[in-house]
Design a protein around this motif. Structure first.
Motif, short mmCIF file in Angstrom:
data_model
loop_
_atom_site.label_atom_id
_atom_site.label_comp_id
_atom_site.label_asym_id
_atom_site.label_seq_id
_atom_site.Cartn_x
_atom_site.Cartn_y
_atom_site.Cartn_z
N ILE A 56 1.06 -1.32 -0.11
CA ILE A 56 -0.13 -0.18 -0.01
C ILE A 56 0.94 1.29 -0.05
CG2 ILE A 56 -1.66 1.42 1.28
CD1 ILE A 56 -2.73 -1.48 2.36
N GLY A 57 2.00 1.29 0.83
CA GLY A 57 2.99 2.33 0.70
C GLY A 57 3.37 2.37 -0.54
N LEU A 58 3.90 1.44 -1.19
CA LEU A 58 4.65 1.42 -2.36
C LEU A 58 3.83 2.05 -3.55
CD1 LEU A 58 6.19 -1.71 -2.46
CD2 LEU A 58 7.51 0.58 -1.91
N ALA A 59 2.34 1.81 -3.35
CA ALA A 59 1.32 2.48 -4.37
C ALA A 59 1.35 3.92 -4.15
CB ALA A 59 0.05 1.71 -4.09
N ILE A 60 1.08 4.36 -2.82
CA ILE A 60 1.06 5.57 -2.62
C ILE A 60 2.37 6.51 -3.07
CG2 ILE A 60 1.13 7.37 -0.75
CD1 ILE A 60 -0.58 5.48 0.88
N LEU A 61 3.63 5.79 -2.84
CA LEU A 61 4.89 6.39 -3.46
C LEU A 61 4.65 6.74 -5.15
CD1 LEU A 61 7.79 7.06 -3.16
CD2 LEU A 61 8.41 5.02 -3.44
N LEU A 62 4.29 5.52 -5.73
CA LEU A 62 4.08 5.74 -7.07
C LEU A 62 3.11 6.68 -7.67
CD1 LEU A 62 4.92 2.12 -8.50
CD2 LEU A 62 6.08 4.15 -8.73
N VAL A 63 1.87 6.56 -7.05
CA VAL A 63 0.98 7.16 -7.50
C VAL A 63 0.60 8.69 -6.85
CG1 VAL A 63 -1.69 7.20 -7.86
CG2 VAL A 63 -0.29 4.87 -7.84
N VAL A 64 0.84 8.66 -5.69
CA VAL A 64 0.50 10.15 -4.99
C VAL A 64 2.01 10.90 -4.84
CG1 VAL A 64 -0.11 11.21 -2.90
CG2 VAL A 64 -1.13 9.31 -3.83
N VAL A 65 3.06 10.10 -4.26
CA VAL A 65 4.47 11.09 -4.12
C VAL A 65 4.99 11.38 -5.36
CG1 VAL A 65 6.52 10.99 -3.12
CG2 VAL A 65 4.78 10.06 -1.70
N LEU A 66 4.97 10.58 -6.33
CA LEU A 66 5.83 10.65 -7.61
C LEU A 66 4.82 11.07 -8.81
CD1 LEU A 66 8.39 7.79 -7.89
CD2 LEU A 66 8.73 10.16 -7.20
N GLY A 67 3.70 10.47 -8.76
CA GLY A 67 2.72 10.79 -10.04
C GLY A 67 1.98 11.85 -9.77
N ASN A 68 1.37 12.29 -8.89
CA ASN A 68 0.59 13.63 -8.63
C ASN A 68 1.25 14.82 -8.90
OD1 ASN A 68 -1.67 12.30 -8.18
ND2 ASN A 68 -1.94 13.00 -6.11
N PRO A 69 2.47 15.06 -8.63
CA PRO A 69 3.20 16.29 -9.01
C PRO A 69 3.69 16.48 -10.41
CG PRO A 69 4.57 15.28 -7.24
CD PRO A 69 3.30 14.31 -7.57
N SER A 70 3.95 15.36 -10.88
CA SER A 70 4.51 14.94 -12.32
C SER A 70 3.23 14.79 -13.38
CB SER A 70 5.37 14.03 -12.42
OG SER A 70 4.71 12.74 -12.25
N ALA A 71 2.02 14.91 -12.75
CA ALA A 71 0.85 14.80 -13.64
C ALA A 71 0.75 15.63 -14.70
CB ALA A 71 -0.37 14.37 -12.98
N GLY A 72 1.20 16.80 -14.73
CA GLY A 72 0.96 18.20 -15.68
C GLY A 72 -0.19 18.83 -15.15
N GLY A 73 -0.72 18.67 -14.02
CA GLY A 73 -1.97 19.59 -13.78
C GLY A 73 -2.05 20.78 -13.33
N ALA A 74 -1.42 21.27 -12.16
CA ALA A 74 -1.10 22.76 -12.13
C ALA A 74 -0.21 23.26 -13.09
CB ALA A 74 -0.72 22.80 -10.58
N TYR A 75 0.82 22.58 -13.17
CA TYR A 75 1.94 22.89 -14.33
C TYR A 75 2.15 21.91 -15.18
CZ TYR A 75 3.02 26.50 -10.49
OH TYR A 75 2.97 27.57 -9.98
#
Length: 341
Positions: free
Chosen positions: A232-251
């Motif tokens: 579960i923590g590894l999934a959060i690492l990939l999806v939230v910690v790395l995925g969200n800020p690199s998603a191209g949303g705000a920037y």
């Protein structure tokens, strides 16, 4: 060790978000350039390509119609239309991200000022009135991703992190698929007809949401199968910690630092955000690649989940004969203490 893991995730979250957002800098923004003559267009391309810091990635277009078509296909993020009589015009698409349109406008305006010219800005693909700064697609995708890994986490908490056998693994994937279908539809309806925040085809967004929720959930199930509750923590690492800020949303990608710009398109939040914007504003143009990325995560996650279930069943079968033999030996006549013990 679990507390240390939580600490690492927390510090990773802080580092990743601040690292991605603290100093947005335009880099290689794709820009079409058209002029009355080919020579003039190519000269302008060379001048724009030589700007300090490489903020633009310009290329010549034969005419304005072609430049507009390239924006609609998401091949470029804007177009500079040079006019001998002036002023020049800059075509932008704020639906791709208002921060990207703002950055492109600022860069081109400075370049035009240095050449002693002025430029008028025309938004050819504006975001919807209810989609402030073009962020609805990103937040919709974040919500879908959260649902995906939370559903998988709940299954782990309620029935064990690792499925005991392939049948249990299939049941978990089936539950996840049903959940993805329902939440994919509800998310698309809330963002579209209910709140009027995102235009575009509801069925297409429903399909994207279903695929995305299942992909993130399957990824989480796979990591749980490999690492237990730590998955579960590894999934959060990939999806939230790395995925969200690199998603191209705000920037969007051209404004992110190199690391986040490189990983964003390969992770579910980034692929989902790009596809959602394509569906909402660009008639699906450019969505195929991101959809294939999400599909790969879905197929890979489901496959790893089933492989882990098969391996666990085999491990249980290898251990069970020893347990049965020990039980038989204990229960055999004469195996215990004699009557005079």
């Amino acid at each position: 060790m679990l507390i240390i893991g939580v600490l690492a995730l927390q510090l990773g979250f802080i580092t990743s978000y601040i690292g991605a957002f603290h100093q947005p800098k335009p880099t290689d923004i794709p820009l079409a350039v058209t002029a009355p003559t080919t020579a003039a267009a190519e000269r302008a391309v060379r001048e724009l390509a030589a700007l300090p810091g490489d903020p633009l990635d310009p290329s010549a277009a034969p005419d304005e119609a072609t430049a507009r078509a390239r924006i609609a296909r998401r091949d470029v993020d804007g177009a500079l239309i040079l006019s001998p009589a002036g002023p020049d015009r800059l075509l932008v698409a704020s639906a791709s991200g208002a921060s990207l349109a703002d950055a492109l406008t600022a860069v081109v305006a400075r370049a035009e000022k240095a050449r002693g010219r002025t430029v008028d800005v025309v938004d050819v693909v504006p975001d919807a009135p209810g989609d402030a700064r073009g962020l609805t697609s990103f937040y919709l995708v974040v919500g879908w991703c959260v649902g995906g890994y939370l559903c998988a986490a709940v299954l782990a908490i309620s029935a064990g992190a690792r499925p005991a056998n392939p049948a249990r693994g299939l049941i978990r994937l089936a539950v996840l698929l049903l959940y993805a279908i329902v939440t994919g539809l509800l998310g698309a309806v809330i963002a579209g007809p209910v709140l009027d925040a995102l235009p575009g085809s509801v069925p297409a967004l429903w399909g994207l949401g279903t695929l995305l929720v299942f992909a993130v959930g399957a990824l989480t199930l796979a990591l749980q199968g490999l690492a237990g509750i730590i998955g579960i923590g590894l999934a959060i690492l990939l999806v939230v910690v790395l995925g969200n800020p690199s998603a191209g949303g705000a920037y969007p990608y051209p404004l992110l630092p190199p690391f986040w710009r490189a990983i964003g398109p390969a992770l579910p939040p980034g692929a989902g955000t790009y596809a959602a914007r394509s569906i909402a504003y660009f008639r699906g143009n450019g969505a195929l690649g991101p959809m294939l990325v999400i599909s790969a995560w879905a197929v890979g996650g489901a496959a790893v989940t089933m492989v882990c279930a098969v391996l666990r069943r085999r491990a249980t079968e290898r251990e069970s004969p020893h347990g049965a033999a020990a039980t038989a030996a204990t229960a055999a006549p004469g195996s215990g203490p004699g009557p005079g013990a």
